[in-house]
Design a protein around this motif. Structure first.
Motif, PDB file in Angstrom:
ATOM      1  N   ALA A  31      29.871  34.795  50.511  1.00  0.00           N
ATOM      2  CA  ALA A  31      29.323  36.118  50.778  1.00  0.00           C
ATOM      3  C   ALA A  31      29.913  36.661  52.066  1.00  0.00           C
ATOM      4  O   ALA A  31      30.175  35.910  53.001  1.00  0.00           O
ATOM      5  N   ARG A  32      30.141  37.960  52.103  1.00  0.00           N
ATOM      6  CA  ARG A  32      30.642  38.604  53.319  1.00  0.00           C
ATOM      7  C   ARG A  32      29.502  39.418  53.917  1.00  0.00           C
ATOM      8  O   ARG A  32      28.870  40.203  53.233  1.00  0.00           O
ATOM      9  N   ARG A  33      29.259  39.211  55.159  1.00  0.00           N
ATOM     10  CA  ARG A  33      28.188  39.920  55.858  1.00  0.00           C
ATOM     11  C   ARG A  33      28.785  40.874  56.878  1.00  0.00           C
ATOM     12  O   ARG A  33      29.883  40.653  57.384  1.00  0.00           O
ATOM     13  N   ARG A  34      28.035  41.894  57.197  1.00  0.00           N
ATOM     14  CA  ARG A  34      28.459  42.809  58.249  1.00  0.00           C
ATOM     15  C   ARG A  34      28.512  42.032  59.560  1.00  0.00           C
ATOM     16  O   ARG A  34      27.801  41.061  59.750  1.00  0.00           O
ATOM     17  N   LYS A  35      29.322  42.509  60.484  1.00  0.00           N
ATOM     18  CA  LYS A  35      29.426  41.861  61.793  1.00  0.00           C
ATOM     19  C   LYS A  35      28.075  41.828  62.477  1.00  0.00           C
ATOM     20  O   LYS A  35      27.697  40.856  63.086  1.00  0.00           O
ATOM     21  N   SER A  36      27.346  42.922  62.411  1.00  0.00           N
ATOM     22  CA  SER A  36      26.015  42.989  63.001  1.00  0.00           C
ATOM     23  C   SER A  36      25.211  44.013  62.207  1.00  0.00           C
ATOM     24  O   SER A  36      25.778  44.865  61.524  1.00  0.00           O
ATOM     25  N   PRO A  37      23.894  43.919  62.302  1.00  0.00           N
ATOM     26  CA  PRO A  37      23.082  44.900  61.568  1.00  0.00           C
ATOM     27  C   PRO A  37      23.388  46.323  62.051  1.00  0.00           C
ATOM     28  O   PRO A  37      23.766  46.536  63.208  1.00  0.00           O
ATOM     29  N   LEU A  38      23.208  47.261  61.170  1.00  0.00           N
ATOM     30  CA  LEU A  38      23.451  48.652  61.541  1.00  0.00           C
ATOM     31  C   LEU A  38      22.276  49.198  62.341  1.00  0.00           C
ATOM     32  O   LEU A  38      21.140  48.747  62.193  1.00  0.00           O
ATOM     33  N   SER A  39      22.556  50.166  63.175  1.00  0.00           N
ATOM     34  CA  SER A  39      21.526  50.790  64.009  1.00  0.00           C
ATOM     35  C   SER A  39      20.763  51.836  63.189  1.00  0.00           C
ATOM     36  O   SER A  39      20.994  52.007  61.991  1.00  0.00           O
ATOM     37  N   THR A  40      19.922  52.548  63.870  1.00  0.00           N
ATOM     38  CA  THR A  40      19.214  53.670  63.268  1.00  0.00           C
ATOM     39  C   THR A  40      20.245  54.708  62.825  1.00  0.00           C
ATOM     40  O   THR A  40      21.237  54.927  63.527  1.00  0.00           O
TER      41      THR A  40
END
Length: 81
Positions: A31-40
């Motif tokens: 699975a590929r995940r985003r580098k970090s969660p997205l902000s608002t």
């Protein structure tokens, strides 16, 4: 069509037919995940003609408009760094 065929060589109709088969819906690799969660979310307004250009460019790159804009912003920030 083989499972390892590059989907960019298929027409949209061929892609639909290929992925309609459950055997071709299995994930490939980790699975590929985003580098970090997205902000608002940040509301950004574009003139209608510019937004249409962005939508066409995103579609040509097989990306969502949001993903295309994020990539464009990352590119511009890396240029000025």
């Amino acid at each position: 069509m083989s499972a390892d065929q590059n989907h960019r060589e298929m027409t949209p109709e061929q892609e639909h037919e290929f992925y309609a088969d459950p055997a071709n819906q299995e994930p490939q690799g980790p699975a590929r995940r985003r580098k970090s969660p997205l902000s608002t979310p940040v509301p950004v307004r574009f003139p209608a003609d510019l937004l249409e250009d962005v939508k066409r460019a995103a579609e040509a790159d097989d990306r969502s408009v949001s993903a295309w804009i994020r990539r464009a912003v990352e590119h511009e920030l890396s240029r000025s760094a």
